[in-house]
Enzyme design. Structure first.
Site, short mmCIF file in Angstrom:
data_model
loop_
_atom_site.label_atom_id
_atom_site.label_comp_id
_atom_site.label_asym_id
_atom_site.label_seq_id
_atom_site.Cartn_x
_atom_site.Cartn_y
_atom_site.Cartn_z
N ALA A 65 0.85 -1.20 0.00
CA ALA A 65 0.00 0.00 0.00
C ALA A 65 0.88 1.23 0.00
CB ALA A 65 -0.88 -0.01 1.24
N GLY A 109 0.94 -5.26 0.70
CA GLY A 109 -0.16 -5.40 -0.25
C GLY A 109 0.27 -5.90 -1.62
N GLU A 112 0.16 -9.53 -1.21
CA GLU A 112 -1.25 -9.92 -1.07
C GLU A 112 -1.96 -9.89 -2.43
OE1 GLU A 112 -1.67 -6.95 2.13
OE2 GLU A 112 -2.74 -8.52 3.20
N GLU A 132 3.87 -5.40 7.59
CA GLU A 132 2.95 -4.33 8.03
C GLU A 132 3.09 -3.98 9.50
OE1 GLU A 132 2.19 -6.60 5.79
OE2 GLU A 132 0.77 -5.81 4.32
N1 CAA Z 1 4.52 3.39 -0.09
C1 CAA Z 1 4.93 4.59 -0.55
N2 CAA Z 1 6.14 4.77 -1.14
C2 CAA Z 1 6.96 3.72 -1.24
C3 CAA Z 1 6.60 2.45 -0.77
C4 CAA Z 1 5.31 2.30 -0.18
N3 CAA Z 1 4.85 1.11 0.26
N4 CAA Z 1 7.62 1.59 -1.00
C5 CAA Z 1 8.57 2.30 -1.60
N5 CAA Z 1 8.20 3.58 -1.75
C6 CAA Z 1 8.95 4.69 -2.34
C7 CAA Z 1 10.02 5.19 -1.39
O1 CAA Z 1 9.48 6.08 -0.45
C8 CAA Z 1 10.98 5.84 -2.35
O2 CAA Z 1 10.47 7.07 -2.75
P1 CAA Z 1 11.43 8.40 -2.71
O3 CAA Z 1 12.49 8.08 -3.75
O4 CAA Z 1 10.51 9.49 -3.10
O5 CAA Z 1 11.99 8.46 -1.33
C9 CAA Z 1 10.89 4.92 -3.60
O6 CAA Z 1 9.66 4.23 -3.48
C10 CAA Z 1 12.00 3.90 -3.65
O7 CAA Z 1 11.99 3.17 -2.43
P2 CAA Z 1 13.32 2.95 -1.54
O8 CAA Z 1 14.27 4.07 -1.72
O9 CAA Z 1 12.88 2.65 -0.15
O10 CAA Z 1 13.91 1.66 -2.25
P3 CAA Z 1 14.84 0.53 -1.60
O11 CAA Z 1 15.28 -0.31 -2.75
O12 CAA Z 1 15.89 1.14 -0.74
O13 CAA Z 1 13.88 -0.32 -0.62
C11 CAA Z 1 11.86 -1.51 -0.05
C12 CAA Z 1 12.83 -1.09 -1.17
C13 CAA Z 1 12.56 -2.48 0.90
C14 CAA Z 1 10.68 -2.23 -0.73
C15 CAA Z 1 11.39 -0.27 0.73
O14 CAA Z 1 10.95 0.71 -0.21
C16 CAA Z 1 10.25 -0.53 1.67
O15 CAA Z 1 10.46 -1.09 2.73
N6 CAA Z 1 9.03 -0.13 1.28
C17 CAA Z 1 7.86 -0.26 2.13
C18 CAA Z 1 7.38 -1.70 2.16
C19 CAA Z 1 6.20 -1.85 3.10
O16 CAA Z 1 6.29 -1.63 4.29
N7 CAA Z 1 5.04 -2.28 2.52
C20 CAA Z 1 3.85 -2.51 3.29
C21 CAA Z 1 2.92 -1.35 3.10
S1 CAA Z 1 1.47 -1.47 4.11
C22 CAA Z 1 0.43 -2.49 3.27
O17 CAA Z 1 0.73 -2.99 2.21
C23 CAA Z 1 -0.92 -2.66 3.93
C24 CAA Z 1 -1.78 -3.72 3.37
O18 CAA Z 1 -1.71 -4.86 3.75
C25 CAA Z 1 -2.80 -3.39 2.43
#
Ligand code: CAA
Length: 258
Positions: A65, A109, A112, A132
């Site tokens: 998400a 997500g 998922e 999450e």
């Molecule tokens: N939401 C919004 N933006 C996101 C994102 C997310 N889930 N995942 C990545 N991005 C964005 C980052 O903020 C970054 O943007 P900026 O360049 O503007 O800062 C860009 O994408 C690139 O990401 P990273 O620099 O973090 O890339 P990385 O290669 O260093 O790391 C990653 C990759 C490990 C996937 C890391 O981005 C991360 O941990 N992302 C979040 C993952 C997460 O927690 N997902 C769960 C979300 S909650 C959910 O999904 C609820 C549900 O069940 C419905």
């Protein structure tokens, strides 16, 4: 229809949807999930499409998400808009077969969403996680249910409570992924598998999908009962006669999806 955050394409009778927000690793915001639902609607209504393939980029299937979009939402916001239910889950309700072609991050997500598809084909570099709890929520697009049903309680608890990441091979070993392929091959192989399915009669594979999905939702006796009724219903499909006749005549069947 023209889209801003997804790409759609066709390969014969296979419809391909590509998540396309590279700047956010395909994080699933309202626009991308709405467009995904619209594309599934379109492809489901299109008689020329038998199977759907959903993919992302080499780096990310989807990173979950969009955290920045949902950060400031209240309970009543997500309740009123039916967050997830209204849009994301459209692909889970698709009656045609769906294949997720996954490379890179399939997180939260994103994972998922892949689990909503019927088959997951993963590149070796694919990684699956439900982190999450690390950001103060729980998986909310079916992760606590679908992962547990497929992989069992021990692994589901481990992944959901710790945020542990699975490699593609680990995901295959526990039944989440059907095939692991070399990096870059996930989409071509998914299309190949989709073509294989698409060569069969569309109504017959849709009936088969319905029968398999029932195994998630019911107990054995009822599932077997439904399977038997669905089997009997295939005898009302013209393609059933064509399939058996072609076998007897040692030729390829010519299915008409009727
Ligand atoms: N939401 C919004 N933006 C996101 C994102 C997310 N889930 N995942 C990545 N991005 C964005 C980052 O903020 C970054 O943007 P900026 O360049 O503007 O800062 C860009 O994408 C690139 O990401 P990273 O620099 O973090 O890339 P990385 O290669 O260093 O790391 C990653 C990759 C490990 C996937 C890391 O981005 C991360 O941990 N992302 C979040 C993952 C997460 O927690 N997902 C769960 C979300 S909650 C959910 O999904 C609820 C549900 O069940 C419905």
């Amino acid at each position: 229809m023209s889209y801003q955050t997804i790409l759609t394409a066709r390969d014969g009778t296979v419809g391909i949807i590509t998540l396309n927000r590279p700047e956010a690793l395909n994080a699933l915001n309202a626009r991308i999930t709405t467009e995904l639902g619209q594309a599934v609607d379109e492809m489901e209504q299109d008689d020329g499409i038998n199977v759907l393939v959903l993919t992302g980029s080499d780096k990310a299937f989807a990173a979950g998400a969009d955290i920045k979009e949902i950060r400031d939402k209240s309970f009543i916001d997500v309740f009123d808009e039916q967050f997830i239910t209204a849009t994301w889950e459209r692909i889970a309700r698709c009656r045609k077969p769906t294949i997720a072609a996954v490379s890179g991050h399939a997180i939260g997500g994103g994972f998922e969403l892949a689990m909503m598809c019927d088959i997951i084909i993963a590149a070796e570099c694919a990684r699956f996680a439900l982190p999450e709890t690390k950001i103060g929520i729980i998986p909310g697009a079916g992760g606590t249910q679908r992962l547990t049903r497929v992989a069992g309680k021990a692994l589901a608890m481990d992944m959901i409570l710790t945020g542990r990441r699975l490699t593609a091979e680990e995901a295959r070993a526990c039944g989440l992924v059907s095939r692991v392929v070399p990096d870059g091959q996930h989409l071509p192989v998914a299309i190949e598998v989709a073509q294989e399915i698409a060569h069969s009669s569309r109504p017959i594979v849709m009936i088969a999908k319905e029968a398999v999905n029932k195994a998630y939702e019911t107990h054995l006796a009822e599932g077997i009962h439904l399977e038997r009724r669905l089997l009997y219903s295939t005898f009302a499909v013209e393609d059933r006669r064509e399939g058996m006749t072609a076998f007897s005549e040692k030729r390829k069947p010519e299915f008409r999806n009727r």
